[in-house]
Design a protein around this motif. Structure first.
Motif, PDB file in Angstrom:
ATOM      1  N   UNK A   5       0.829  -1.215   0.000  1.00  0.00           N
ATOM      2  CA  UNK A   5       0.000   0.000   0.000  1.00  0.00           C
ATOM      3  C   UNK A   5       0.861   1.262   0.000  1.00  0.00           C
ATOM      4  N   UNK A   6       1.962   1.204   0.737  1.00  0.00           N
ATOM      5  CA  UNK A   6       2.843   2.375   0.797  1.00  0.00           C
ATOM      6  C   UNK A   6       3.510   2.644  -0.543  1.00  0.00           C
ATOM      7  N   UNK A   7       3.770   1.603  -1.306  1.00  0.00           N
ATOM      8  CA  UNK A   7       4.523   1.737  -2.560  1.00  0.00           C
ATOM      9  C   UNK A   7       3.839   2.647  -3.564  1.00  0.00           C
ATOM     10  N   UNK A   8       2.529   2.809  -3.446  1.00  0.00           N
ATOM     11  CA  UNK A   8       1.790   3.605  -4.443  1.00  0.00           C
ATOM     12  C   UNK A   8       1.275   4.917  -3.879  1.00  0.00           C
ATOM     13  N   UNK A   9       1.685   5.283  -2.661  1.00  0.00           N
ATOM     14  CA  UNK A   9       1.250   6.562  -2.101  1.00  0.00           C
ATOM     15  C   UNK A   9       1.924   7.718  -2.835  1.00  0.00           C
ATOM     16  N   UNK A  10       1.198   8.804  -3.017  1.00  0.00           N
ATOM     17  CA  UNK A  10       1.805   9.983  -3.637  1.00  0.00           C
ATOM     18  C   UNK A  10       2.552  10.800  -2.580  1.00  0.00           C
ATOM     19  N   UNK A  11       3.419  11.668  -3.062  1.00  0.00           N
ATOM     20  CA  UNK A  11       4.298  12.399  -2.153  1.00  0.00           C
ATOM     21  C   UNK A  11       3.523  13.329  -1.216  1.00  0.00           C
ATOM     22  N   UNK A  12       2.486  13.958  -1.697  1.00  0.00           N
ATOM     23  CA  UNK A  12       1.744  14.894  -0.849  1.00  0.00           C
ATOM     24  C   UNK A  12       1.087  14.167   0.319  1.00  0.00           C
ATOM     25  N   UNK A  13       0.596  12.964   0.083  1.00  0.00           N
ATOM     26  CA  UNK A  13       0.011  12.174   1.177  1.00  0.00           C
ATOM     27  C   UNK A  13       1.082  11.797   2.195  1.00  0.00           C
ATOM     28  N   UNK A  14       2.220  11.346   1.702  1.00  0.00           N
ATOM     29  CA  UNK A  14       3.312  10.990   2.611  1.00  0.00           C
ATOM     30  C   UNK A  14       3.712  12.188   3.479  1.00  0.00           C
ATOM     31  N   UNK A  15       3.838  13.342   2.863  1.00  0.00           N
ATOM     32  CA  UNK A  15       4.274  14.525   3.603  1.00  0.00           C
ATOM     33  C   UNK A  15       3.241  14.966   4.632  1.00  0.00           C
TER      34      UNK A  15
END
Length: 415
Positions: free
Chosen positions: A17-27
């Motif tokens: 699931x983490x592999x496809x997260x976009x950068x804005x969500x991660x931040x």
């Protein structure tokens, strides 16, 4: 199913699931994690104080206790380290063109997460936040197995991070702390080759060797930090003294602290009395070869085969060398591929030193203490690799990714 297999399987599911997260969500998640750590500072300190008291009662050495302590400043460093990671570019998904083939195929490479990273470490509860944030930003799930000395602190930090993950509808298994320090469970963890992609041990030489010898999963090694300062015949001796003081005494129980001082014979008579006074003022125990011992009151004379110790305390090995080549030979024999420093005003000598010395970080007129992920602009680091596969030196975001080939065509088939 054992608890270790269950945790490993959950981490593998989370990694997808983490592999496809976009950068804005991660931040956004990381921003909340940093704020949550600050908001829960008092609770973390309270748990940690109890662990430090137990460690002292159990007569743990000073270096171990230093690594265990979490005070307001170190908790702020954890939160600030996460914020530094937010400001770094996400490597996941970055592409680079390799070539366009004659048959029309376009060949690229794309950065991808490693998958599930397992950290095995001793008495470093701050690793929970550092590794959790780095792995999350790079799209990896992380399983953290700390020593029993820091287990409660690590669990407290992980719980804060997991609460933030769940608030964002993400699996809390993205950051997992093994809740039981049983050695048998650690062995089982190192055998989870179906679920764990890489193990990064962080701690004393004995721990690294044990993990390397017993794991079935690939291991990134960091055996020890035997770091040297070489004072060249063309050194600015005031600079050299500052590098020595900072590298040896600013913080002793860390892998990038100086453990050895080697001085060119041409400047020994001028430099070593200054070094002796500075080290005596700071209560540094000196172990020296016969020539160097003459400049240090009360020094322990050691033989040529007694260098190369990682003291992790106020203790230093000192030697005089006849020339530049002798300095290189000394470092090659006794260094640990971690960090080496030269102090010289000769640019040609400095350049040759950086090319010739095999270490993950080679500094010219700069403290050994700078070979650290945060100091090099990587954000918090997950460790310092002293072997070359697949990383060398402080491991930041990019080191937590690999590359896969992308082959783009228009119906081509192989003849």
């Amino acid at each position: 199913m054992s608890i270790i297999t269950e945790l490993s399987q959950q981490a593998k599911d989370a990694a997808r699931k983490l592999a496809v997260l976009d950068e804005s969500t991660k931040n956004a998640v990381l921003t909340d994690m940093a704020e949550a750590i600050r908001a829960n500072k008092d609770a973390i300190v309270e748990v940690n104080k109890k662990e430090v008291a137990r460690a002292k009662d159990n007569n743990l050495d000073e270096a171990m206790i230093d690594r265990l302590i979490l005070d307001d400043a170190r908790i702020e460093d954890m939160a600030a380290g996460i914020e530094t990671i937010i400001n770094l570019d996400d490597p996941v998904g970055q592409e680079r063109l390799l070539t366009n083939r004659d048959n029309g195929l376009e060949i690229k490479k794309m950065r991808i997460p490693l998958g599930v990273v397992c950290m095995i470490y001793e008495a470093r509860p701050n690793v929970t936040a550092d590794a959790g944030a780095l792995c999350f930003k790079s799209g990896n799930a992380v399983i953290l197995r700390g020593g029993k000395e820091a287990l409660d602190s690590s669990l407290a930090i992980a719980k804060i991070m997991q609460d933030v993950l769940e608030k964002h509808n993400l699996p809390k298994a993205a950051v997992t702390v093994v809740p039981d320090p049983d050695r048998a469970l650690m062995q089982e963890l190192m055998e989870q080759e179906d679920y764990i992609d890489v193990i990064i041990p962080r701690g004393g030489e004995g721990l690294i060797k044990y993990v390397t010898d017993n794991a079935k999963v690939p291991v990134i090694q960091h055996f020890k930090g035997v770091c040297h300062l070489y004072v060249d015949k063309d050194a600015d001796l005031d600079k050299a003294l500052n590098l020595l003081i900072n590298g040896k005494t600013q913080r002793t129980g860390v892998c990038n602290a100086l453990e050895g001082l080697i001085v060119h014979k041409a400047v020994a008579a001028d430099f070593l009395p200054k070094a002796a006074a500075a080290m005596a003022e700071r209560s540094v125990k000196i172990n020296a070869d016969k020539r160097a011992s003459e400049y240090f009151e009360g020094a322990t004379v050691i033989g040529d085969d007694e260098f190369g110790e990682e003291y992790l305390t106020l203790e230093l090995a000192v030697g005089i060398v006849d020339d530049f080549d002798a300095a290189l030979n000394h470092i090659a024999r006794f260094g640990s591929n971690h960090t080496e420093v030269i102090c010289t005003e000769n640019k040609e000598t400095a350049s040759l030193f950086q090319r010739a010395v095999d270490a993950s970080g080679v500094c010219v007129n700069a403290s050994s203490r700078f070979n650290d992920g945060s100091q090099l602009g990587l954000g918090a680091e997950i460790g310092i690799a002293t072997t070359k596969l697949h990383a060398y030196g402080p491991m930041g975001l990019e080191s937590l990714t690999a590359e896969k080939y992308l082959v783009n065509g228009d119906g081509q088939i192989r003849e």
